[in-house]
Design an enzyme around this catalytic site. Sequence first.
Site, PDB file in Angstrom:
ATOM      1  N   ASP A 212       0.841  -1.185   0.000  1.00  0.00           N
ATOM      2  CA  ASP A 212       0.000   0.000   0.000  1.00  0.00           C
ATOM      3  C   ASP A 212       0.890   1.254   0.000  1.00  0.00           C
ATOM      4  O   ASP A 212       1.806   1.345  -0.822  1.00  0.00           O
ATOM      5  CB  ASP A 212      -0.956  -0.031   1.198  1.00  0.00           C
ATOM      6  CG  ASP A 212      -2.099   0.962   1.068  1.00  0.00           C
ATOM      7  OD1 ASP A 212      -3.050   0.689   0.321  1.00  0.00           O
ATOM      8  OD2 ASP A 212      -2.027   2.035   1.692  1.00  0.00           O
ATOM      9  N   TYR A 348      -2.607  10.854   0.613  1.00  0.00           N
ATOM     10  CA  TYR A 348      -3.169  10.710  -0.731  1.00  0.00           C
ATOM     11  C   TYR A 348      -3.068  12.037  -1.486  1.00  0.00           C
ATOM     12  O   TYR A 348      -2.719  12.070  -2.663  1.00  0.00           O
ATOM     13  CB  TYR A 348      -4.629  10.258  -0.647  1.00  0.00           C
ATOM     14  CG  TYR A 348      -4.819   8.779  -0.413  1.00  0.00           C
ATOM     15  CD1 TYR A 348      -5.394   7.968  -1.384  1.00  0.00           C
ATOM     16  CD2 TYR A 348      -4.445   8.180   0.787  1.00  0.00           C
ATOM     17  CE1 TYR A 348      -5.591   6.606  -1.177  1.00  0.00           C
ATOM     18  CE2 TYR A 348      -4.630   6.825   1.008  1.00  0.00           C
ATOM     19  CZ  TYR A 348      -5.200   6.053   0.017  1.00  0.00           C
ATOM     20  OH  TYR A 348      -5.375   4.712   0.235  1.00  0.00           O
ATOM     21  N   HIS A 401      -4.358  -7.850   0.601  1.00  0.00           N
ATOM     22  CA  HIS A 401      -3.672  -6.563   0.561  1.00  0.00           C
ATOM     23  C   HIS A 401      -2.864  -6.312   1.825  1.00  0.00           C
ATOM     24  O   HIS A 401      -1.789  -5.725   1.766  1.00  0.00           O
ATOM     25  CB  HIS A 401      -4.731  -5.474   0.368  1.00  0.00           C
ATOM     26  CG  HIS A 401      -4.194  -4.094   0.225  1.00  0.00           C
ATOM     27  ND1 HIS A 401      -3.461  -3.691  -0.863  1.00  0.00           N
ATOM     28  CD2 HIS A 401      -4.281  -3.013   1.041  1.00  0.00           C
ATOM     29  CE1 HIS A 401      -3.137  -2.416  -0.731  1.00  0.00           C
ATOM     30  NE2 HIS A 401      -3.613  -1.987   0.419  1.00  0.00           N
TER      31      HIS A 401
END
Length: 423
Positions: A212, A348, A401
Amino acid sequence: MFAGNSTSRRSFVAATALAGVMAAVPGIGRAATAGGGVRPFRIAIADAEIAAMKRRIAETRWADPQPVSDDGQGVRRQTLQPLMSYWAGAYDWRKVEARLNALPMFMTEIDGQDIHFIHVRSRHENALPMILTHGWPGSILEFLDAIAPLTDPTAHGGSADDAFHLVIPSIPGFGFSAKPTVSGWGSDRIGRAWSALMLRLGYDRYVSQGGDCGSVISQRMALQKVPGLLGIHLNMPAVVPADIARTLAAGDPAPLGLSGKERAAFDQLEAFYRDNAAYAAMMNTRPQTIGYSLVDSPVGMAAWMYEKIAQWTYSDGQPERVLGRDAILDDMSLYWLTGTGASAARIYWEDHSNNFNARGVIDLPVAVSVFPGEIFRAPRSWAERCYTNLFYFNEASDGGHFAAWEQPALFAREVRAAFRSLR
């Protein structure tokens, strides 16, 4: 400076004598204090803050149940409400707090930013130093069950030659690291800070691992060739070629000539962008707007995070089956009690780019493990286009993930195998 608001800062206490911690915690070597400004850290959340969290959960004004029979509109109330009832009631934060406090934890300032990290040294003399980086909506808690098999492999099916010294930092704005007060703390800068941290701890040869956000940070470290970095291991490699990325962005059909695995990866990404990427668009462009909800409503924050935990674990949408409900709530409580819902989302915005797309050719040694429940299963052909020195590539048998969180033993075996040739 501690992460969180002024009330939360009063809830975190640092031990006052580094010598005392060094004496009390076995396995901390001289490198733990090499360099300046490394200070011990302990967590002590006030009882009043835990009670306030539980009270806010219990007083939630719930949205009405969705008028559809599946999760097509988001997390279903009948899924979330029982978990939240447990969070407000029998759930015990003190268990994970004690577990963290049993580990050697530290704080240090790098580039004006307080960085929190766990530092566990192996008892094996020739252990390889490694920095492990978490992602969103994860945290340092992802790695807790992998610490023992990585630092003490002889007790977990490995050999002394597989041992690692581990450094596990909280990304700035996450957990107990401070929240950046200026912009610019994207993955490039974090990568440089991680290099500075490893050198400060006395490690001039080390490797980096991540999934990630941690995958992006590790790749940026490799692209920048930060001092001391020998190679990286990724469990979510950013390898989507530029032409494939443009096709996906345009909503065009898959290009002709893709192999079976390439087409499967394309289809996975197409479905992700179509059905499940709205959260990323929001945090890429308006983290502050969504951030108010993430720090004001524990159930609102939990729904935002649970949806992705459910989708991204290899669990058929039932993450409690592989993580357990306490582990999920430990992670959510860490975000809530540190008040980091908004600050974590800002990474982000800082990167403002897609975490799957290739960002340049990397010629440092790269290892890749592809887990079956990953958001997209990267084909080896795409990895070879991005990494000119791809020295390890394996498709694991289980996990998703959150590989280290879901399957810590398997994750440890993958990391050992990956870095064996770099020692």
